[in-house]
Design an enzyme around this catalytic site. Sequence first.
Site: not given
Lengths: 87, 402
Positions: B331, B294, B305, B390, B162, B326
């Site tokens: 995403h 994010h 975050e 990830f 990502c 998003k």
Amino acid sequence: MDAVQDRVIRIIAEQALLDPADVTPQSTLEELGIDSLGLVESIFAIEEAFDISIPFNANDPSASNFDISSVGSITAAIEDLVAQKTA
Amino acid sequence: MKRVVITGAGTINALAHDVKGTFEAFREGRSGITDLVIRDRDRLGIQIGGQVHDWDPETRFNRQQIALYDKFTQFTLLAAREAVAQSGLNFDGRLGYEAGVVLGTAAGGVNTWDENYRTVYEEGKNRVHPFVVPKLMNNAAASHLSVEFNLKGPAFTVATACASSNHAMGQAFHMIRSGMTQVMLTGGSESMLCFGGIKAWEGLRVMSRDACRPFSLNRNGMVQGEGAAVFVFEEYEHARQRGAEILAEVSGFAMTSDASDIVMPNKQGAARAISGALRDARLNGEEVGYINAHGTGTAANDKTECAAVADVFGHHADSLMISSTKSMHGHLIGGTGAVELLACIMALRDGVIAPTIGYEEPDPECALDVVPNTARDAKVDVVLSNAFAFGGLNAVLALRKV
């Protein structure tokens, strides 16, 4: 009933790298050292073993109506799901 | 060190097939997340996504091209054409040798894998189309951009899940800043909305069945999107001398690794990437007016975050705005940072902050100004764009107004 419990314990014990004898219905996943990834993997293994679908969302485990507070509660929830399947 | 500016932008995503339409959707706080239209949808547990609709490749590419272009490559080419047209650059002469392309994608030609696995496993055929490999490879989009625009310098693809697009744009930034190249096409693309692509994500049990609601207490996971965004990064003097319109300056970049867990985010790793980008750009935290988060809408990301932002900015965390687009485009996995950079450009250029839509209940663990539901007019001079992947790989870009 015990059959379901024994199978659940075997699956969880394998995930926790423990002997099944060390896993009891009172054990919590935290005590057994199963983290969130381990839980998702255990649920997958249980779904495969019992051919059921478990309503579990890792974002909000408590909202899933699938009680993961102990091995016993998981077993009870699976017994319900297995019963619904055969009903 | 050279300065680096953005002189072109292009996109296709669930909100629109261009930048103008995407900005309109950001301003209106419109969702592009819909019921998926894909084969075998009824066998999926997750049936929504930020899908690109009204997409007919045959109006954009000829038959031979379609035989070679997976959807992620098609999206990239379309976005790049828009970006290059806006920049006014032509790479046919000398400039082609001083220009390159770095793109991000997590998984490349997933639709091509999916379709051809069906052919050999489901249909039992023993023969596939001769171009399966060049179509599915992760670098296909970068190579086709190089071919289409005559980019003869550095060209490659970055795969960091990502964070792929942010890592890619960081590389492009470094190359121009160091003097290695004059111009880079950069950004990213993803096209995972096919049966196998969604089924794989379902397995993790972090997907929402109804909506992406970042930072909202009742959030229940992420929603996948698809599409691409491509930018023209250009050396500042080169852009200035030719009188190019400058959209923003890329002023800093940092990347860190959590070195801890393969999926769970880590506050320290995220915070080090944010503060690293500030240091690299020689900025004080107080100068940052907006952060494109994010903000995946998962329980784990959003609280980590927000904690990282609070750690880095201290009291200023309560004054800055942080939103997750998003919630609107989904995403885009490896392409997400590129589409999200558009919201950063809109903030700097137009003074409009894209909202976090679907926001219903405050979460005490995400107690920042997340620009809930409605876009906001605000003058900002410095913005950040976060990406936390990830694998524990973090990449943060800093942009400023020129």
